[in-house]
Design a protein around this motif. Sequence first.
Motif, short mmCIF file in Angstrom:
data_model
loop_
_atom_site.label_atom_id
_atom_site.label_comp_id
_atom_site.label_asym_id
_atom_site.label_seq_id
_atom_site.Cartn_x
_atom_site.Cartn_y
_atom_site.Cartn_z
N LEU A 75 0.82 -1.21 0.00
CA LEU A 75 0.00 0.00 0.00
C LEU A 75 0.86 1.26 0.00
CD1 LEU A 75 -2.76 -1.01 2.58
CD2 LEU A 75 -3.02 -0.80 0.10
N GLU A 85 -7.39 1.34 2.11
CA GLU A 85 -7.80 0.54 0.95
C GLU A 85 -9.23 0.02 1.11
OE1 GLU A 85 -6.53 -2.68 3.78
OE2 GLU A 85 -5.99 -0.61 3.35
N LYS A 89 -12.19 0.65 -1.69
CA LYS A 89 -12.90 -0.46 -2.34
C LYS A 89 -14.40 -0.39 -2.06
CE LYS A 89 -11.48 -3.13 -4.51
NZ LYS A 89 -11.23 -3.10 -5.97
N THR A 148 -6.82 4.26 -8.33
CA THR A 148 -6.14 3.66 -7.18
C THR A 148 -6.91 2.45 -6.67
OG1 THR A 148 -5.27 5.84 -6.53
CG2 THR A 148 -5.22 4.08 -4.87
N LEU A 152 -5.78 -1.67 -6.43
CA LEU A 152 -5.77 -2.43 -5.18
C LEU A 152 -6.06 -3.91 -5.38
CD1 LEU A 152 -7.59 0.05 -2.77
CD2 LEU A 152 -5.19 -0.65 -2.67
#
Length: 208
Positions: A75, A85, A89, A148, A152
């Motif tokens: 990360l 993260e 998400k 981004t 992930l």
Amino acid sequence: MLGSWGQWRKRCARSDFMPRLRHHAVMIAGDLTAGEKILRSLSKDRLMTKSLEKSVGRALLVAARLHRSRMGERLNALGLFPGQEQALKALQPAPMTMGELATLLRVKPPTVSKTIGRLSLQGLVTREGGGRDGRLVQVALTETGQKTAAALDAVWNQVEDELLEKLDAKERKQLRKLLRKASKGLSKAGVDVDDPEADADEVDSDAA
């Protein structure tokens, strides 16, 4: 010299080790009572070590720390901190309120507010609306945030592969099932653990 920990454990396993240790403890302490106290103390240390080695909770803790550390390294390469993260998400499919995000991530509103504040400063999310009630603020990913969040997936899959490298497909399903059962046991006095993928895994494991 006592030698390495491995050598010390081998010595402890010898049948004649404890009687010899008792003798030396008495010699060092100068009397039987003090020597026995030293011996009991050493015996407790041995029992404690064996208990830790067999502890499922400790094994989980070690694995979790290693996983978090590895995720942190990956990360960091994306300019993120552990925990950010999950918010990215969660927001990837569609915008949501701060309250909805807190519920989804199962954290307190102040924690979400702090996380979103940092992501906003990084240009990864935007906040709209709100007024007097901060829970009505709509949070959405920016274009950079969407990119981004998409990146992930690769990071998570890489760490997941490392975590499960030594397990075959059947063992992975069994591990997921057992961890969910353990989580439910810990959550009996708190919030229920709801996992939408749990039923699918149950079906898969039965069919395997």
